[in-house]
Enzyme design. Structure first.
Site, PDB file in Angstrom:
ATOM      1  N   HIS A   1       0.928  -1.427   0.303  1.00 24.50           N
ATOM      2  CA  HIS A   1      -0.041  -0.100   0.073  1.00 24.50           C
ATOM      3  C   HIS A   1       1.196   1.023  -0.038  1.00 24.50           C
ATOM      4  O   HIS A   1       2.036   1.007   0.243  1.00 24.50           O
ATOM      5  CB  HIS A   1      -0.498   0.011   1.556  1.00 24.50           C
ATOM      6  CG  HIS A   1      -1.096   1.049   0.996  1.00 24.50           C
ATOM      7  ND1 HIS A   1      -3.386   0.695   0.397  1.00 24.50           N
ATOM      8  CD2 HIS A   1      -1.683   2.295   1.812  1.00 24.50           C
ATOM      9  CE1 HIS A   1      -3.612   2.645   0.904  1.00 24.50           C
ATOM     10  NE2 HIS A   1      -2.639   2.930   1.120  1.00 24.50           N
TER      11      HIS A   1
ATOM     12  N   HIS B   1       6.917   4.596  -6.147  1.00 24.64           N
ATOM     13  CA  HIS B   1       7.240   3.570  -6.314  1.00 24.64           C
ATOM     14  C   HIS B   1       8.834   2.627  -6.413  1.00 24.64           C
ATOM     15  O   HIS B   1       8.914   1.767  -5.900  1.00 24.64           O
ATOM     16  CB  HIS B   1       6.723   3.287  -8.029  1.00 24.64           C
ATOM     17  CG  HIS B   1       5.297   3.331  -8.193  1.00 24.64           C
ATOM     18  ND1 HIS B   1       4.463   4.431  -9.455  1.00 24.64           N
ATOM     19  CD2 HIS B   1       4.303   3.060  -7.029  1.00 24.64           C
ATOM     20  CE1 HIS B   1       3.332   3.795  -9.159  1.00 24.64           C
ATOM     21  NE2 HIS B   1       3.037   3.690  -8.177  1.00 24.64           N
TER      22      HIS B   1
HETATM   23  C1  GRF Z   1       0.771   0.428  -6.071  1.00 27.69           C
HETATM   24  O1  GRF Z   1       1.403   2.033  -5.884  1.00 27.69           O
HETATM   25  C2  GRF Z   1       0.326  -0.175  -5.012  1.00 27.69           C
HETATM   26  O2  GRF Z   1       1.180   0.739  -3.520  1.00 27.69           O
HETATM   27  C3  GRF Z   1      -1.082  -0.144  -4.824  1.00 27.69           C
HETATM   28  O3  GRF Z   1      -1.052  -0.125  -6.286  1.00 27.69           O
HETATM   29  C4  GRF Z   1      -0.057   0.339  -6.933  1.00 27.69           C
HETATM   30  C5  GRF Z   1       0.159  -0.704  -7.909  1.00 27.69           C
HETATM   31  O4  GRF Z   1       1.512  -0.452  -9.384  1.00 27.69           O
HETATM   32  N1  GRF Z   1      -1.439  -1.197  -4.273  1.00 27.69           N
HETATM   33  P1  GRF Z   1       1.967  -1.676 -10.229  1.00 27.69           P
HETATM   34  O5  GRF Z   1       0.423  -2.082 -10.680  1.00 27.69           O
HETATM   35  O6  GRF Z   1       2.375  -2.455  -9.560  1.00 27.69           O
HETATM   36  O7  GRF Z   1       2.716  -0.957 -10.641  1.00 27.69           O
END
Ligand code: GRF
Length: 189
Positions: free
Chosen positions: A102, A165
């Site tokens: 998260h 990220h």
């Molecule tokens: C991430 O920011 C995660 O924390 C949230 O959804 C996003 C997923 O990113 N739960 P990705 O699909 O892995 O690029």
């Protein structure tokens, strides 16, 4: 440890785990047209497609997803941008073995899909990322690992999202290693 990864979006955390050599034995999606699903197809990862419209209830979908993961002998389920809550048949089958990433320091900005934007708007000095165990309570299971990300004075949503990220790409693998040690050597007594 055999990972089953659930995706609904970009799939960049899935890509990161794959590139770091984690053993991904199954990918499940509720959005077959998402980039994460495309990544699984392109890289030959077994992909289960579970669009809600194919099932008469959320539980029925989760039973199918559970059976797919069990067939692939998944040890740990990783929610990496999965945008649905799992229902009882799934959570019970993998109790204590489902984690979610998260984009905030939970319990701050929990329960929101736009946690990064909320942190920026709140004017706080830092946000971060959390990996936690999934229970049937949204964003509220025991925390496995967290990392803070500072919010800079002139931050934009784009720049902050990028740094959050980058923290995710460190914290999710570290949390999986931590759980692997815990699962391999369970506490006695
Ligand atoms: C991430 O920011 C995660 O924390 C949230 O959804 C996003 C997923 O990113 N739960 P990705 O699909 O892995 O690029």
């Amino acid at each position: 440890m055999r990972l089953g990864v659930c995706v609904s979006g970009q799939g960049t955390n899935l890509r990161n785990l794959f590139e770091r050599g984690f053993e991904i034995v199954a990918v499940a999606t509720n959005k077959p047209s998402c980039s994460g699903a495309a990544f699984a197809r392109e890289n030959g990862l077994p992909l289960g497609e579970f669009s809600q419209k194919r099932f008469e209830s959320r539980e029925a979908r989760d039973v199918a997803m559970r059976d797919f993961f069990n067939m692939q002998r998944v040890d740990l389920v990783v929610d990496a941008g999965y945008d649905r809550m799992h229902t009882a048949p799934f959570v019970d089958a993998f109790a204590g073995r489902i984690i979610n990433i998260h984009p905030s320091l939970l319990p701050e900005f929990g329960g929101a899909m736009d946690a990064i934007e909320q942190a920026l708007r709140a004017g706080v000095e830092r946000t971060g990322v959390t990996v936690h165990i999934v229970t049937d309570d949204l964003d509220a299971g025991p925390i496995v690992m967290q990392e803070a990300v500072p919010i800079l004075p002139d931050d934009t949503l784009e720049a902050l999202t990028q740094r959050v990220h980058e923290a995710e790409y460190r914290v999710l693998p570290a949390a999986i290693f931590k759980l692997e040690r815990r699962i391999a050597r369970p506490a006695v007594g």
